[in-house]
Design a protein around this motif. Structure first.
Motif, mmCIF file in Angstrom:
data_model
loop_
_atom_site.group_PDB
_atom_site.id
_atom_site.type_symbol
_atom_site.label_atom_id
_atom_site.label_comp_id
_atom_site.label_asym_id
_atom_site.label_seq_id
_atom_site.Cartn_x
_atom_site.Cartn_y
_atom_site.Cartn_z
ATOM 1 N N GLN A 48 7.684 -1.272 -2.065
ATOM 2 C CA GLN A 48 7.400 0.121 -1.511
ATOM 3 C C GLN A 48 7.239 0.871 -2.913
ATOM 4 O OE1 GLN A 48 10.186 2.042 0.944
ATOM 5 N NE2 GLN A 48 10.435 3.874 -0.143
ATOM 6 N N ASP A 49 8.126 0.587 -3.944
ATOM 7 C CA ASP A 49 7.632 1.244 -5.433
ATOM 8 C C ASP A 49 6.132 0.704 -5.903
ATOM 9 O OD1 ASP A 49 10.217 2.284 -5.501
ATOM 10 O OD2 ASP A 49 11.048 0.520 -6.144
ATOM 11 N N THR A 52 3.779 2.704 -3.811
ATOM 12 C CA THR A 52 3.855 4.260 -4.201
ATOM 13 C C THR A 52 2.927 4.344 -5.616
ATOM 14 O OG1 THR A 52 5.952 4.131 -5.022
ATOM 15 C CG2 THR A 52 5.529 4.575 -2.727
ATOM 16 N N ASP A 56 -0.332 6.673 -6.563
ATOM 17 C CA ASP A 56 -0.278 7.633 -7.363
ATOM 18 C C ASP A 56 -1.293 7.597 -8.542
ATOM 19 O OD1 ASP A 56 2.081 9.026 -6.513
ATOM 20 O OD2 ASP A 56 3.498 7.692 -7.443
ATOM 21 N N TYR A 116 3.266 9.043 1.478
ATOM 22 C CA TYR A 116 2.459 7.723 1.123
ATOM 23 C C TYR A 116 2.269 7.041 2.451
ATOM 24 C CZ TYR A 116 3.982 8.742 -3.361
ATOM 25 O OH TYR A 116 4.186 9.463 -4.560
#
Length: 342
Positions: A48-49, A52, A56, A116
């Motif tokens: 997930q990080d 994202t 970004d 997201y």
């Protein structure tokens, strides 16, 4: 599918102790962080990080490109809404264009993304994130980190636990006092309790146990958890611990007869970082729970006393089907296979 945040299985309203300064009161507790090694939450760089971050970085670049046009907003509209424009994104589906436009407008206006969405065109090759699996992997990761922190804490204080000794750590939620059982060696028990109760270590371990609970945990009930949050949040805001107060006419009162709920609502509402809506929400949520506890008596609802086993350098969960201890997490691979997660 938007990427959601994970939430506790018990619904509750939390008052952050970092955002609300504790008011003076007879039970206000000062905690030193000098001896704190254990951390209840340890950040893992997850899928997930990674996703994202990818989004970004992409939309930051897109925003820079859009800003090179005299009218960035018109350029975004051209790209995603005007089929006659030379900039129109023909290679995207209608849904992908809608998502991209929304994200670029958000970045143009706010300098960041608001959501997201896994339907974004830059994620076409990404496998879907299964938040259930991610949550369990996070818990197992946190367990290994806490195991390492406990080893560091014990080594730092020259405390040695013989191999094969199975200990149980039990923590009182009212003061986070940790008790050790499972050994007849009184010197070892005293050493462990001294070290584990130093700084915020026992408190961090308590919240680690909370974060590691499974839906079928025998240690948790809704009532226990609501009582714990009520007591903790009232103490955070007012400095008073409900256990120390008297009950008069169905209300918890301070030594001068003041209604603790009135103090809580006033202190909450007067804080510069909370709104009137927040204060009203807190009053509506905690008022009925506090009234019920006063009518029934503080001890009528058991405290959220939590225990965890410790053996051969690892914590092991008690009273639940899922275990996050070393060598006990093969069920996560089985869960991944069951849910089709590679």
């Amino acid at each position: 599918m938007t990427i959601p945040s994970t939430h506790s299985s018990f619904a509750s309203l939390h008052v952050s102790s970092t955002s609300l300064s504790k008011q003076p009161g007879p039970s206000a507790r000062t905690e030193s962080t000098n001896d704190t090694v254990v951390q209840s939450r340890n950040k893992r760089y997850s899928d997930q990080d990674r996703i994202t971050q990818k989004m970004d970085e992409h939309y930051q670049r897109m925003n820079q490109q859009n800003m090179s046009f005299s009218n960035p907003a018109n350029h975004i509209a051209d790209k995603y809404q005007n089929p006659l424009s030379p900039f129109f994104k023909k290679n995207m589906t209608e849904q992908e264009r809608r998502i991209a436009a929304s994200n670029e407008f958000a970045y143009l206006k706010h300098g960041k993304l608001n959501t997201y969405d896994m339907g974004d065109y830059i994620l076409r090759e990404e496998r879907p994130i299964n938040v259930i699996v991610e949550s369990e992997i996070d818990k197992a990761y946190n367990r290994q980190q806490v195991n390492g922190q406990l080893k560091q804490l014990l080594d730092k204080n020259s405390v040695h636990i013989p191999d094969g000794v199975k200990l149980t750590f039990t923590i009182d939620p009212n003061n986070y006092r940790l008790m050790v059982s499972g050994t007849e060696d009184e010197d070892l028990r005293s050493q462990l309790e001294l070290v584990l109760n130093s700084g915020r270590n026992s408190k961090e371990l308590f919240f680690h146990i909370i974060g590691s609970r499974a839906p079928d945990s025998e240690q948790f009930t809704q009532e226990k958890y609501e009582k714990f949050n009520l007591v903790r949040n009232i103490q955070t805001v007012t400095g008073y611990h409900l256990k120390d107060l008297s009950v008069v006419n169905g209300k918890f009162v301070t030594e001068d007869g003041s209604d603790i709920f009135d103090i809580f609502v006033k202190s909450y509402g007067n804080h510069p970082y909370t709104s009137k809506q927040d204060a009203a929400h807190a009053a509506a949520y905690y008022g009925p729970i506090l009234d019920s506890l006063a009518r029934r008596g503080f001890d009528a609802i058991p405290d959220l006393i939590l225990s965890v086993n410790y053996e051969n350098g690892s914590l092991y969960d008690i009273g639940q089907s899922l275990n996050y201890g070393t060598g006990r997490t093969s069920w996560i691979d089985e869960l991944k296979e069951q849910l089709g997660v590679s």
